[in-house]
Design a protein around this motif. Structure first.
Motif: not given
Length: 271
Positions: A104-110, A238-252
């Motif tokens: 689900k986190e990966l799909i949010k990252g997409v 791996a690039d997608m994981k970076t994008i997901i982490e950035a999106a999570q930080e922005e949400d927080a």
């Protein structure tokens, strides 16, 4: 004259008739049982199918920018934006809470990646021809897309866009260097204070990944685009994981990039 064998004949006939009726009844019962079992299996299959469809519809809400599909590969359409998920992975997600949470986190990252891509298109005058993403049975992400430039974007504007992108990359790198220098200065100050007070103080080890830019996803995509000569870039898991982490930080609320133009990975993405 006495007739013999009649009774025996009647007895054999009755036994044969009774046996035939019993066999016919048994076959009919077997047929009814098979039909009932088939109906039950069909009902169960339909129930599972309905549950899977309902579950997929729930996941589709996590990525409204794309058409959500179930399949074992990329969409072959030459237009549109899609996200295809392996049916085996969906089944695993329904039975494994950890896998479900991670996917689900990966799909949010997409979804975050798609938004970045469209912002990049708007800034550079590009239009998406198609963008197809796929998550395989092992949960690995793959992406492929094609974009074209708008005719009204002339050579001068293209050059300015490229120069602006390069300036933003250099600005992000400069901020990263300043952050590293500031951290180093703080560590030196603490070390000096510890010496003066003659009290041992544990030094904090600064990890490389703690020195962040205002938006790691934006910097990643800008650098990939700047390094691309023909507009084709590669986006890995791996690039997608970076994008997901950035999106999570922005949400927080950990990043401040609302007013900063963001760029996406939507030129020609291939895995």
């Amino acid at each position: 004259m006495t007739i013999t064998g009649v009774n025996n004949y009647n007895s054999v006939y009755e036994n044969t008739y009774a046996s035939s009726r019993k066999e016919a009844a048994k076959k009919e019962e077997t047929k009814e049982t098979a039909a009932a079992q088939k109906n039950a299996e069909t009902a169960e299959k339909n129930s599972k199918s309905n549950n899977a469809t309902e579950y997929a519809n729930g996941l589709a809400k996590l990525v409204p920018s794309a058409e959500f599909r179930i399949g074992d590969g990329f969409s072959t359409a030459k237009t549109g934006i899609t996200l295809t998920v392996s049916p085996k992975l969906l089944e695993k997600m329904q039975n494994d809470p950890e896998t479900e949470k991670e996917m689900k986190e990966l799909i949010k990252g997409v979804e975050a990646k798609n938004k970045l891509a469209e912002k990049w298109n708007k800034m550079t005058g590009r239009t998406t021809v198609f963008r197809h993403d796929w998550i395989d049975a092992n949960g690995e992400f793959h992406s492929f897309s094609q974009t074209i430039r708008k005719d009204e974007l002339n050579e001068k504007l293209r050059k300015e866009a490229q120069e602006n992108a390069e300036k933003r990359i250099e600005k992000s790198r400069e901020k990263a260097r300043k952050n590293a220098e500031q951290l180093a200065e703080k560590l030196e100050e603490k070390a000096e204070e510890a010496k003066e007070s003659e009290k041992p103080e544990e030094k904090k080890v600064v990890k490389e990944d703690e020195i962040t830019t205002p938006n790691k996803a934006e910097q990643l995509l800008e650098e990939k685009m700047a390094a691309s000569k023909d507009g084709t870039i590669y986006l890995s898991d791996a690039d997608m994981k970076t994008i997901i982490e950035a999106a999570q930080e922005e949400d927080a609320g950990k990043t401040t990039v609302k007013d900063q133009p963001q760029v996406g990975a939507n030129l020609d993405l291939k895995i």
